[in-house]
Each structure stands twice: as C-alpha cells, then as structure tokens.
Motif scaffolding. Structure first.
Motif, PDB file in Angstrom:
ATOM      1  N   ALA A   1       5.528  -4.590   3.217  1.00 21.81           N
ATOM      2  CA  ALA A   1       6.404  -3.682   2.484  1.00 21.81           C
ATOM      3  C   ALA A   1       5.806  -3.179   1.171  1.00 21.81           C
ATOM      4  O   ALA A   1       6.232  -2.139   0.659  1.00 21.81           O
ATOM      5  CB  ALA A   1       7.737  -4.380   2.187  1.00 21.81           C
ATOM      6  N   ILE A   2       4.829  -3.881   0.611  1.00 26.00           N
ATOM      7  CA  ILE A   2       4.283  -3.539  -0.705  1.00 26.00           C
ATOM      8  C   ILE A   2       2.789  -3.292  -0.562  1.00 26.00           C
ATOM      9  O   ILE A   2       2.016  -4.199  -0.245  1.00 26.00           O
ATOM     10  CB  ILE A   2       4.558  -4.668  -1.722  1.00 26.00           C
ATOM     11  N   ARG A   3       2.371  -2.056  -0.794  1.00 25.33           N
ATOM     12  CA  ARG A   3       0.982  -1.660  -0.539  1.00 25.33           C
ATOM     13  C   ARG A   3      -0.016  -2.429  -1.386  1.00 25.33           C
ATOM     14  O   ARG A   3      -1.112  -2.768  -0.927  1.00 25.33           O
ATOM     15  CB  ARG A   3       0.822  -0.156  -0.761  1.00 25.33           C
ATOM     16  N   SER A   4       0.340  -2.712  -2.638  1.00 29.06           N
ATOM     17  CA  SER A   4      -0.598  -3.431  -3.502  1.00 29.06           C
ATOM     18  C   SER A   4      -0.844  -4.842  -2.992  1.00 29.06           C
ATOM     19  O   SER A   4      -1.946  -5.381  -3.127  1.00 29.06           O
ATOM     20  CB  SER A   4      -0.066  -3.469  -4.945  1.00 29.06           C
ATOM     21  N   ARG A   5       0.166  -5.450  -2.382  1.00 29.25           N
ATOM     22  CA  ARG A   5      -0.012  -6.794  -1.817  1.00 29.25           C
ATOM     23  C   ARG A   5      -0.937  -6.745  -0.598  1.00 29.25           C
ATOM     24  O   ARG A   5      -1.788  -7.620  -0.426  1.00 29.25           O
ATOM     25  CB  ARG A   5       1.333  -7.402  -1.424  1.00 29.25           C
TER      26      ARG A   5
END
Length: 247
Positions: free
Chosen positions: A94-98
């Motif tokens: 859900a979180i691109r940076s992760r």
C-alpha cells in the motif's frame, strides 16, 4: 525431539528490529515459546546484537528514519553468520516508499523467510493487487503461484497468512487451516507469527519445520478462543497456550 522441544531446550536468541506497537506482545510470545527475545534497533548497536543472536526478524510495521540502515547492517551480519533472517514487509503493498525500501534491502540482504499477507506478497512479486493499508486487500493473481515465484526468486520460505495459510518453498507447499477470526482483532497477531517463524527457523530452515510453527500457532489460537470471553483475554490466553507443550 520435536522442533518446539528443540526451541525450549536451546532457548535461541531472536533479535527483532520490529514494530513498536506490538513489540511487547512479540517479546512475551517468544518467552512463552521458550526463546529469548531482544528488541534492539539502533543502527549503532544492531551489528553487535546480531553477532550473538540465533535469528533476526526485520519487521516494517513502524519504520523510522534509521530503520533501513539498521535493518541493512543487521541483515548483512546475519547473512555473514549464516543465521535465519525473517522479513515481515508490513504495508509494502500500500505504501510505495516501503516497497522501494524493501527492494533495496533485498538487493543486499538474503532472506531466509518472508511472513506476509497476499497484498504484500503481490507487491514483492510485482503483481497488480488492491491493498488496503496493512490488510491483504484483493486481486486476481494466484496467491500460490506468487508465493512459489517469490520463494524461487529469493531461495526463501514464503509464509502467506489468510483464511488458509500457505508455507511455500521452491519444492514444497503446505496449506494450513484453523486458527480463529479473533486473531484479526488483536494487534500484533501476525507479528507474533513472524517471530514464531524465526524461532522455528533456528531448528531448521526448511518448509516442513516452518509449517510446524504455523500449525502450532493456529492451534494456540483455537485453544485461546475456547478459554476467552473477550479480545483482551484472548490475547492473554494466546500467551498461556504458547507456553504449553505440543497442542
């Protein structure tokens, strides 16, 4: 001697760079299981801690500015020593940076196992999936095929949690039913499973041994549900039954 008996005899040290929301639950679960937890996450200390640990958990639940450096240093030390590295890539679907951080980490650290849901698995496999925060979400990709792909790509065991849990290697696949829906109502139930995977991996890093740990945890949840009248008591009963002999 069973894998669980081996853990209780040898009391392996499990170094967890982990989710601060659930670290207490994880630590108590490991103690109940018979292992010895240590939750050290400062970048300046993780190499030293990993140098005497028996397994390493890298949990993305509550990432901080120093997390990537700490996980990289600890992971590389674990690889150098040949101890298991279990990655729990919370939220990468859900979180691109992760996801970007996870991809960088996997370029320099070799995982022994992943513990994740279908949405996180899809992100690592490069498949389309509609993830919802830390929840699995939904998609059309075949979960078993994705798990096999990731297992082969990283030469790792892939533990996918859902209505039916999967434990997948390049050569084996186990489907594990059971557990209880209340596990979704307790923060950290999945994180605890990640630490259980790490503890069982200290015995052997094959899918057969890992699935024993997953099955045991499912039975723990079933017994805890029978003994509990509410969610709070359910969490406590999970710890009580983790301390039991084979269920």
């Amino acid at each position: 001697m069973t894998a669980l008996q081996h853990i209780r005899k040898n009391k392996p040290v499990i170094h967890c760079i982990t989710n601060y929301v659930t670290a207490n639950f994880q630590a108590n679960a490991l103690l109940a299981l018979g292992a010895s937890p240590i939750m050290a996450d400062l970048a300046d200390e993780v190499t030293e801690v990993t140098s005497f640990a028996d397994a390493l958990v890298l949990n993305f639940g509550t990432l901080q500015q120093h997390s990537e450096l700490a996980m990289t240093r600890a992971g590389q030390k674990a690889n150098e020593r040949g101890i298991p590295v279990v990655i729990d890539p919370v939220g990468v679907g859900a979180i691109r940076s992760r996801l970007a951080m996870c991809q960088r980490l996997l370029q320099v650290v070799n995982p022994t196992a992943f513990r994740l849901n279908a949405g996180e698995l899809a992100a690592i496999a490069g498949e389309q999936w509609e993830a919802r925060g830390v929840d699995a979400g939904s998609g059309e990709a075949n979960v078993q095929e994705m798990a096999r792909f990731v297992a082969e790509k990283y030469d790792a065991i892939v533990v996918v949690t859902g209505a039916t849990d999967l434990v997948v290697s390049a050569r084996q696949m186990f489907e594990i039913t059971g557990g209880d829906p209340w596990m979704k109502q307790v923060t950290g139930a999945g994180c605890v499973l990640t630490t259980i995977v790490a503890a069982f991996a200290t015995v052997n890093t094959d899918a057969e041994t890992i699935q024993q740990g997953v099955r045991f945890y499912k039975k723990v949840a079933e017994h805890a549900r029978q003994a509990a009248t509410g969610i709070g008591q359910f969490q406590v009963e999970c710890l009580n039954y983790l301390q039991m002999e084979e269920l």
